[in-house]
Write a protein that holds these residues in place. Structure first.
Motif, PDB file in Angstrom:
ATOM      1  N   ASP A  16      -2.001 -13.826  -4.217  1.00  0.00           N
ATOM      2  CA  ASP A  16      -2.879 -14.731  -3.481  1.00  0.00           C
ATOM      3  C   ASP A  16      -4.049 -14.007  -2.812  1.00  0.00           C
ATOM      4  O   ASP A  16      -4.772 -14.596  -2.003  1.00  0.00           O
ATOM      5  CB  ASP A  16      -2.073 -15.493  -2.422  1.00  0.00           C
ATOM      6  N   GLY A  17      -4.227 -12.711  -3.148  1.00  0.00           N
ATOM      7  CA  GLY A  17      -5.338 -11.950  -2.575  1.00  0.00           C
ATOM      8  C   GLY A  17      -5.125 -11.487  -1.150  1.00  0.00           C
ATOM      9  O   GLY A  17      -6.046 -10.949  -0.536  1.00  0.00           O
ATOM     10  N   SER A  18      -3.917 -11.632  -0.630  1.00  0.00           N
ATOM     11  CA  SER A  18      -3.649 -11.289   0.773  1.00  0.00           C
ATOM     12  C   SER A  18      -3.418  -9.802   0.995  1.00  0.00           C
ATOM     13  O   SER A  18      -3.474  -9.326   2.127  1.00  0.00           O
ATOM     14  CB  SER A  18      -2.416 -12.055   1.265  1.00  0.00           C
ATOM     15  N   GLY A  19      -3.105  -9.071  -0.079  1.00  0.00           N
ATOM     16  CA  GLY A  19      -2.770  -7.659   0.065  1.00  0.00           C
ATOM     17  C   GLY A  19      -1.341  -7.423   0.523  1.00  0.00           C
ATOM     18  O   GLY A  19      -0.945  -6.288   0.769  1.00  0.00           O
ATOM     19  N   GLN A  20      -0.558  -8.495   0.640  1.00  0.00           N
ATOM     20  CA  GLN A  20       0.830  -8.385   1.066  1.00  0.00           C
ATOM     21  C   GLN A  20       1.736  -8.003  -0.107  1.00  0.00           C
ATOM     22  O   GLN A  20       1.411  -8.262  -1.276  1.00  0.00           O
ATOM     23  CB  GLN A  20       1.297  -9.705   1.663  1.00  0.00           C
ATOM     24  N   ALA A  21       2.864  -7.404   0.226  1.00  0.00           N
ATOM     25  CA  ALA A  21       3.854  -7.074  -0.796  1.00  0.00           C
ATOM     26  C   ALA A  21       4.647  -8.325  -1.167  1.00  0.00           C
ATOM     27  O   ALA A  21       4.933  -9.181  -0.324  1.00  0.00           O
ATOM     28  CB  ALA A  21       4.792  -5.989  -0.286  1.00  0.00           C
ATOM     29  N   ALA A  22       5.005  -8.405  -2.434  1.00  0.00           N
ATOM     30  CA  ALA A  22       5.812  -9.502  -2.945  1.00  0.00           C
ATOM     31  C   ALA A  22       6.839  -8.921  -3.914  1.00  0.00           C
ATOM     32  O   ALA A  22       6.801  -7.732  -4.228  1.00  0.00           O
ATOM     33  CB  ALA A  22       4.930 -10.533  -3.656  1.00  0.00           C
ATOM     34  N   ILE A  34       6.804 -13.655  -4.862  1.00  0.00           N
ATOM     35  CA  ILE A  34       7.313 -14.161  -3.583  1.00  0.00           C
ATOM     36  C   ILE A  34       7.012 -13.137  -2.488  1.00  0.00           C
ATOM     37  O   ILE A  34       7.497 -12.005  -2.530  1.00  0.00           O
ATOM     38  CB  ILE A  34       8.834 -14.407  -3.649  1.00  0.00           C
ATOM     39  N   ARG A  35       6.199 -13.542  -1.516  1.00  0.00           N
ATOM     40  CA  ARG A  35       5.799 -12.614  -0.466  1.00  0.00           C
ATOM     41  C   ARG A  35       6.970 -12.251   0.452  1.00  0.00           C
ATOM     42  O   ARG A  35       7.711 -13.123   0.897  1.00  0.00           O
ATOM     43  CB  ARG A  35       4.659 -13.215   0.351  1.00  0.00           C
ATOM     44  N   LEU A  36       7.083 -10.962   0.739  1.00  0.00           N
ATOM     45  CA  LEU A  36       8.142 -10.497   1.628  1.00  0.00           C
ATOM     46  C   LEU A  36       7.953 -10.997   3.051  1.00  0.00           C
ATOM     47  O   LEU A  36       8.922 -11.347   3.723  1.00  0.00           O
ATOM     48  CB  LEU A  36       8.193  -8.964   1.622  1.00  0.00           C
ATOM     49  N   ASP A  37       6.708 -11.022   3.526  1.00  0.00           N
ATOM     50  CA  ASP A  37       6.501 -11.426   4.915  1.00  0.00           C
ATOM     51  C   ASP A  37       6.924 -12.873   5.154  1.00  0.00           C
ATOM     52  O   ASP A  37       7.277 -13.251   6.271  1.00  0.00           O
ATOM     53  CB  ASP A  37       5.060 -11.180   5.373  1.00  0.00           C
ATOM     54  N   GLY A  38       6.922 -13.684   4.089  1.00  0.00           N
ATOM     55  CA  GLY A  38       7.359 -15.063   4.236  1.00  0.00           C
ATOM     56  C   GLY A  38       8.854 -15.207   4.457  1.00  0.00           C
ATOM     57  O   GLY A  38       9.325 -16.263   4.882  1.00  0.00           O
ATOM     58  N   LEU A  39       9.601 -14.135   4.163  1.00  0.00           N
ATOM     59  CA  LEU A  39      11.045 -14.171   4.345  1.00  0.00           C
ATOM     60  C   LEU A  39      11.495 -13.600   5.681  1.00  0.00           C
ATOM     61  O   LEU A  39      12.686 -13.621   5.998  1.00  0.00           O
ATOM     62  CB  LEU A  39      11.735 -13.378   3.221  1.00  0.00           C
ATOM     63  N   ASP A  80       0.844  -1.187   0.000  1.00  0.00           N
ATOM     64  CA  ASP A  80       0.000   0.000   0.000  1.00  0.00           C
ATOM     65  C   ASP A  80       0.879   1.237   0.000  1.00  0.00           C
ATOM     66  O   ASP A  80       2.116   1.159   0.015  1.00  0.00           O
ATOM     67  CB  ASP A  80      -0.960   0.001   1.200  1.00  0.00           C
ATOM     68  N   ALA A  81       0.233   2.406  -0.023  1.00  0.00           N
ATOM     69  CA  ALA A  81       0.965   3.671  -0.126  1.00  0.00           C
ATOM     70  C   ALA A  81       1.873   3.899   1.070  1.00  0.00           C
ATOM     71  O   ALA A  81       2.984   4.444   0.929  1.00  0.00           O
ATOM     72  CB  ALA A  81      -0.024   4.827  -0.279  1.00  0.00           C
ATOM     73  N   ALA A  82       1.441   3.475   2.257  1.00  0.00           N
ATOM     74  CA  ALA A  82       2.257   3.677   3.451  1.00  0.00           C
ATOM     75  C   ALA A  82       3.541   2.856   3.377  1.00  0.00           C
ATOM     76  O   ALA A  82       4.628   3.337   3.732  1.00  0.00           O
ATOM     77  CB  ALA A  82       1.457   3.302   4.697  1.00  0.00           C
ATOM     78  N   PHE A  83       3.431   1.607   2.906  1.00  0.00           N
ATOM     79  CA  PHE A  83       4.614   0.754   2.761  1.00  0.00           C
ATOM     80  C   PHE A  83       5.562   1.354   1.731  1.00  0.00           C
ATOM     81  O   PHE A  83       6.781   1.432   1.949  1.00  0.00           O
ATOM     82  CB  PHE A  83       4.183  -0.649   2.332  1.00  0.00           C
ATOM     83  N   ARG A  84       5.013   1.825   0.613  1.00  0.00           N
ATOM     84  CA  ARG A  84       5.864   2.422  -0.419  1.00  0.00           C
ATOM     85  C   ARG A  84       6.596   3.641   0.122  1.00  0.00           C
ATOM     86  O   ARG A  84       7.806   3.794  -0.096  1.00  0.00           O
ATOM     87  CB  ARG A  84       5.033   2.803  -1.641  1.00  0.00           C
TER      88      ARG A  84
END
Length: 208
Positions: free
Chosen positions: A44-50, A142-147, A6-10
């Motif tokens: 995957d529809g999670s809204g997470q960054a990859a 590849i999701r960042l949160d998975g790393l 999202d914009a905040a993460f960017r």
């Protein structure tokens, strides 16, 4: 920092990259190269960054079938940013404007004679991806949160080198340096740490 796309993460990640104390590796004897760590929404529809990770085509002369970030050698007169965007277009059909670049991480010197700079870019619409079959066999989000978990990163020693070898566990696959080292440095920055990776080694099969 959360890993939601999202914009905040960017904004937060861009700020960290703009103030990142980048280390430029001496170029003597090394060829300049750039890769793109392209951030997108997870598929995957999670809204997470990859980020986009490719499997290289099996027909390529060098590193066929290996996991890789889009990128390659800089052409004469090219900046790292221009080279990374050119390679993105050549490999994945993505035409990103310069303002989509968030920043550049450290150079990583490879055993094969390159100084690779990871250019972090932002992609709003992954529907634009059109892989070049001559270079890319498949593209993966590849999701960042998975790393972020400790078990996702592994360091090992090998008899051929005094340096630690890094591996990332992605799904049931191990990703090695240089790709693993570049992604690891971004992972560390997302976690709020500045971690150097130039001394992390590659496995012997990647030395050539």
């Amino acid at each position: 920092m959360t890993c939601r796309f999202d914009a905040a993460f960017r904004q937060e990640l861009s700020g960290r990259l703009q103030t990142f104390p980048r280390i430029v590796h001496p170029q003597a004897g090394l060829k300049a190269a750039a890769v793109a760590i392209t951030l997108v929404a997870a598929d995957d529809g999670s809204g997470q960054a990859a980020f986009l990770l490719t499997r290289r085509a099996s027909t390529l002369r060098a590193h066929a079938g290996q996991w890789a970030l889009p990128g390659g050698r800089c052409d004469p007169g090219e900046t790292l940013e221009v080279a990374a965007l050119r390679e993105l277009e050549e490999e994945l059909g993505l035409s990103l404007p310069p303002e989509n670049i968030l920043g550049v991480l450290d150079d990583y010197p490879t055993r094969s004679g390159y100084a690779i700079a990871p250019v972090v870019a932002w992609l709003d619409d992954p529907g634009q991806i059109r892989p070049n079959p001559d270079e890319v066999a498949s593209v993966h989000h590849i999701r960042l949160d998975g790393l972020m978990a400790d078990h996702a990163v592994d360091f090992e020693t090998i008899p051929e080198s005094p340096r630690q070898v890094i591996r990332l566990l992605i799904g049931d696959q191990h990703i090695h340096a240089p790709t693993a080292a570049l992604i690891y440095q971004l992972r560390e920055l997302v976690a709020g740490r500045v971690t150097r990776v130039a001394e992390l080694d590659q496995p012997v099969f990647a030395w050539r």
